[in-house]
Motif scaffolding. Structure first.
Motif, PDB file in Angstrom:
ATOM      1  N   LYS A 244      30.324  34.080  43.131  1.00 15.33           N
ATOM      2  CA  LYS A 244      31.292  33.324  43.665  1.00 15.33           C
ATOM      3  C   LYS A 244      32.073  33.837  45.084  1.00 15.33           C
ATOM      4  O   LYS A 244      32.526  33.123  45.603  1.00 15.33           O
ATOM      5  CB  LYS A 244      31.999  33.473  42.469  1.00 15.33           C
ATOM      6  CG  LYS A 244      31.632  32.726  41.350  1.00 15.33           C
ATOM      7  CD  LYS A 244      32.731  32.767  40.065  1.00 15.33           C
ATOM      8  CE  LYS A 244      32.134  31.968  38.880  1.00 15.33           C
ATOM      9  NZ  LYS A 244      33.058  31.664  38.048  1.00 15.33           N
ATOM     10  N   ASP A 245      31.727  35.033  45.110  1.00 21.82           N
ATOM     11  CA  ASP A 245      32.450  35.935  46.300  1.00 21.82           C
ATOM     12  C   ASP A 245      31.385  36.146  47.660  1.00 21.82           C
ATOM     13  O   ASP A 245      30.326  35.665  47.461  1.00 21.82           O
ATOM     14  CB  ASP A 245      33.621  36.866  46.031  1.00 21.82           C
ATOM     15  CG  ASP A 245      34.785  36.418  45.345  1.00 21.82           C
ATOM     16  OD1 ASP A 245      35.142  35.647  45.760  1.00 21.82           O
ATOM     17  OD2 ASP A 245      34.931  36.968  44.133  1.00 21.82           O
TER      18      ASP A 245
ATOM     19  N   ILE B 181      31.493  45.700  33.082  1.00 17.87           N
ATOM     20  CA  ILE B 181      31.778  44.287  32.842  1.00 17.87           C
ATOM     21  C   ILE B 181      30.636  43.398  32.315  1.00 17.87           C
ATOM     22  O   ILE B 181      31.058  42.461  31.956  1.00 17.87           O
ATOM     23  CB  ILE B 181      32.446  43.725  33.918  1.00 17.87           C
ATOM     24  CG1 ILE B 181      31.591  43.455  35.350  1.00 17.87           C
ATOM     25  CG2 ILE B 181      33.805  44.380  34.410  1.00 17.87           C
ATOM     26  CD1 ILE B 181      32.426  42.666  36.090  1.00 17.87           C
ATOM     27  N   LYS B 182      29.419  43.885  32.261  1.00 20.57           N
ATOM     28  CA  LYS B 182      28.467  43.323  31.625  1.00 20.57           C
ATOM     29  C   LYS B 182      27.377  44.321  31.556  1.00 20.57           C
ATOM     30  O   LYS B 182      27.004  45.062  32.314  1.00 20.57           O
ATOM     31  CB  LYS B 182      28.045  41.942  32.610  1.00 20.57           C
ATOM     32  CG  LYS B 182      26.780  41.496  32.005  1.00 20.57           C
ATOM     33  CD  LYS B 182      26.020  40.348  32.872  1.00 20.57           C
ATOM     34  CE  LYS B 182      27.062  39.087  32.800  1.00 20.57           C
ATOM     35  NZ  LYS B 182      26.368  38.218  33.547  1.00 20.57           N
TER      36      LYS B 182
ATOM     37  N   GLY C  93      34.138  41.271  45.388  1.00 20.84           N
ATOM     38  CA  GLY C  93      34.780  40.435  44.400  1.00 20.84           C
ATOM     39  C   GLY C  93      33.656  40.066  43.299  1.00 20.84           C
ATOM     40  O   GLY C  93      33.043  41.062  42.858  1.00 20.84           O
ATOM     41  N   GLU C  94      33.574  38.755  42.911  1.00 25.42           N
ATOM     42  CA  GLU C  94      32.719  38.475  41.669  1.00 25.42           C
ATOM     43  C   GLU C  94      31.586  38.139  42.031  1.00 25.42           C
ATOM     44  O   GLU C  94      31.333  37.244  42.977  1.00 25.42           O
ATOM     45  CB  GLU C  94      33.575  37.378  40.932  1.00 25.42           C
ATOM     46  CG  GLU C  94      32.968  36.882  39.594  1.00 25.42           C
ATOM     47  CD  GLU C  94      33.807  36.014  39.021  1.00 25.42           C
ATOM     48  OE1 GLU C  94      33.124  35.412  37.942  1.00 25.42           O
ATOM     49  OE2 GLU C  94      34.909  35.649  39.150  1.00 25.42           O
TER      50      GLU C  94
ATOM     51  N   THR D  46      32.176  45.006  43.141  1.00 24.86           N
ATOM     52  CA  THR D  46      31.161  44.814  41.889  1.00 24.86           C
ATOM     53  C   THR D  46      29.769  44.863  42.298  1.00 24.86           C
ATOM     54  O   THR D  46      29.371  44.427  43.333  1.00 24.86           O
ATOM     55  CB  THR D  46      31.259  43.445  41.247  1.00 24.86           C
ATOM     56  OG1 THR D  46      32.586  43.011  40.975  1.00 24.86           O
ATOM     57  CG2 THR D  46      30.565  43.296  39.955  1.00 24.86           C
TER      58      THR D  46
ATOM     59  N   ASP E  40      21.997  33.904  36.958  1.00 19.60           N
ATOM     60  CA  ASP E  40      22.115  34.896  35.959  1.00 19.60           C
ATOM     61  C   ASP E  40      20.835  35.023  35.121  1.00 19.60           C
ATOM     62  O   ASP E  40      20.493  36.026  35.053  1.00 19.60           O
ATOM     63  CB  ASP E  40      23.352  34.665  35.133  1.00 19.60           C
ATOM     64  CG  ASP E  40      23.801  35.657  34.201  1.00 19.60           C
ATOM     65  OD1 ASP E  40      24.164  36.780  34.926  1.00 19.60           O
ATOM     66  OD2 ASP E  40      24.334  35.755  32.960  1.00 19.60           O
TER      67      ASP E  40
ATOM     68  N   TRP F 207      26.671  45.205  34.818  1.00 20.49           N
ATOM     69  CA  TRP F 207      27.510  44.874  36.137  1.00 20.49           C
ATOM     70  C   TRP F 207      28.537  45.960  35.980  1.00 20.49           C
ATOM     71  O   TRP F 207      29.221  46.072  34.878  1.00 20.49           O
ATOM     72  CB  TRP F 207      28.158  43.456  36.077  1.00 20.49           C
ATOM     73  CG  TRP F 207      27.231  42.395  36.402  1.00 20.49           C
ATOM     74  CD1 TRP F 207      25.965  42.228  36.363  1.00 20.49           C
ATOM     75  CD2 TRP F 207      27.636  40.922  36.506  1.00 20.49           C
ATOM     76  NE1 TRP F 207      25.533  40.956  36.638  1.00 20.49           N
ATOM     77  CE2 TRP F 207      26.655  40.346  36.736  1.00 20.49           C
ATOM     78  CE3 TRP F 207      28.969  40.243  36.625  1.00 20.49           C
ATOM     79  CZ2 TRP F 207      26.725  38.824  36.945  1.00 20.49           C
ATOM     80  CZ3 TRP F 207      29.261  39.088  36.750  1.00 20.49           C
ATOM     81  CH2 TRP F 207      28.004  38.066  36.778  1.00 20.49           C
TER      82      TRP F 207
ATOM     83  N   TRP G 126      28.995  43.322  45.507  1.00 22.61           N
ATOM     84  CA  TRP G 126      29.867  41.986  46.083  1.00 22.61           C
ATOM     85  C   TRP G 126      31.120  42.732  46.394  1.00 22.61           C
ATOM     86  O   TRP G 126      31.683  43.245  45.292  1.00 22.61           O
ATOM     87  CB  TRP G 126      29.813  40.893  44.716  1.00 22.61           C
ATOM     88  CG  TRP G 126      28.530  40.545  44.495  1.00 22.61           C
ATOM     89  CD1 TRP G 126      27.378  40.875  43.843  1.00 22.61           C
ATOM     90  CD2 TRP G 126      28.278  39.049  44.910  1.00 22.61           C
ATOM     91  NE1 TRP G 126      26.123  40.088  43.887  1.00 22.61           N
ATOM     92  CE2 TRP G 126      26.855  38.911  44.488  1.00 22.61           C
ATOM     93  CE3 TRP G 126      28.838  38.054  45.530  1.00 22.61           C
ATOM     94  CZ2 TRP G 126      25.978  37.700  44.667  1.00 22.61           C
ATOM     95  CZ3 TRP G 126      28.075  36.989  45.820  1.00 22.61           C
ATOM     96  CH2 TRP G 126      26.696  36.852  45.400  1.00 22.61           C
TER      97      TRP G 126
ATOM     98  N   ARG H 100      32.383  47.064  37.713  1.00 22.33           N
ATOM     99  CA  ARG H 100      33.531  46.670  38.480  1.00 22.33           C
ATOM    100  C   ARG H 100      34.212  48.008  39.327  1.00 22.33           C
ATOM    101  O   ARG H 100      34.297  49.021  38.347  1.00 22.33           O
ATOM    102  CB  ARG H 100      34.700  46.060  37.703  1.00 22.33           C
ATOM    103  CG  ARG H 100      35.761  45.754  38.488  1.00 22.33           C
ATOM    104  CD  ARG H 100      35.577  44.420  39.787  1.00 22.33           C
ATOM    105  NE  ARG H 100      34.979  43.442  39.283  1.00 22.33           N
ATOM    106  CZ  ARG H 100      35.278  42.504  38.739  1.00 22.33           C
ATOM    107  NH1 ARG H 100      36.801  42.457  37.811  1.00 22.33           N
ATOM    108  NH2 ARG H 100      34.738  41.394  38.342  1.00 22.33           N
TER     109      ARG H 100
END
Length: 237
Positions: free
Chosen positions: A213-214, A109-110, A209-210, A156, A140, A148, A207, A150
């Protein structure tokens, strides 16, 4: 009133239709159940046997507490969200350019293939800006070049400070557990600003989640608890 043959036929047709409908409903439920099981098995297959693996083949958990998730980072009034593999702290010598692999199967995803180091002035401004805490955007930048991935279940993984990303790896790429995704570097650090290869490291985050943020793996745990939990999650001896 006599029963007409046509009524009997109609009743039989109705009963057959009801029976077929019931059978179809049951079959649909069975198919839905099979589809859900297929999805679950695909997720397990993507994740790979025995959960996650460490991203450096042959490595063990970092021996130094400050290289574990949850270790304080005073310069930004925060904590380390991952495992830092550097030097000779993790059973294998961590050197600039050594290969990094995916900890489990999933989707990229990145992938910062066009990453460029910030200038010294920008770096110094960033360090001043995070003195009382870093935002997700600032975190970042501090990570340097990243990948990254997922994984099934919403997990993640983050691979940071890379010197290179594997050719062909890009947003949306599907990867399998143990696939080569990049190389150890020091991007995002002061040494990288000077064009030096010293201080090579890999920051590896997991992680639920994200990222930023998580909740990260090991958050709120003592070093002893992090190591105990990691031995189970990463199937370590």
């Amino acid at each position: 009133m006599p029963i007409k043959p046509g009524w009997i036929v109609l009743a039989l047709v109705t009963l057959i239709a009801l029976w077929q409908s019931a059978q179809l409903s049951s079959a649909r439920r069975q198919i839905a159940g099979l589809q859900a099981e297929i999805v679950r098995l695909k997720q397990e297959l993507q994740k790979g046997p025995e959960g996650f693996m460490l991203p450096l083949p042959g490595a063990c958990l970092p021996k130094t507490d400050s290289n574990l998730p949850g270790a304080p980072r005073e310069y930004r009034k925060g904590t380390n969200p991952g495992f830092v593999f550097t030097g000779d702290d993790a059973c294998v010598p961590v050197r600039f350019g050594m290969g990094v692999v995916a900890a489990a199967g999933g989707e990229v995803i990145k992938a910062e293939t066009a990453y460029k180091e910030i200038t010294r002035a920008e770096y110094e401004a960033l360090i001043r800006a995070v003195a009382n805490g870093a935002s997700p955007e600032q975190m970042d930048k501090l990570r340097g070049r990243e990948v990254w991935i997922r994984h099934p279940g919403g997990f993640t993984t983050v691979y940071a400070h890379l010197s290179e990303i594997a050719p062909g790896l890009k947003l949306g790429s599907k990867v399998h557990k143990g696939q080569w995704i990049g190389r150890v570097g020091n991007s995002g650090t002061e040494a990288a600003l000077r064009g030096r290869s010293e201080g090579a490291r890999l920051l590896f985050e997991l992680w639920d989640g994200e990222p930023d943020k998580d909740r990260y793996f090991g958050q709120g745990l003592t070093p002893e608890m992090v190591r105990a939990k990691a031995k189970l999650e990463f199937s370590l001896p």
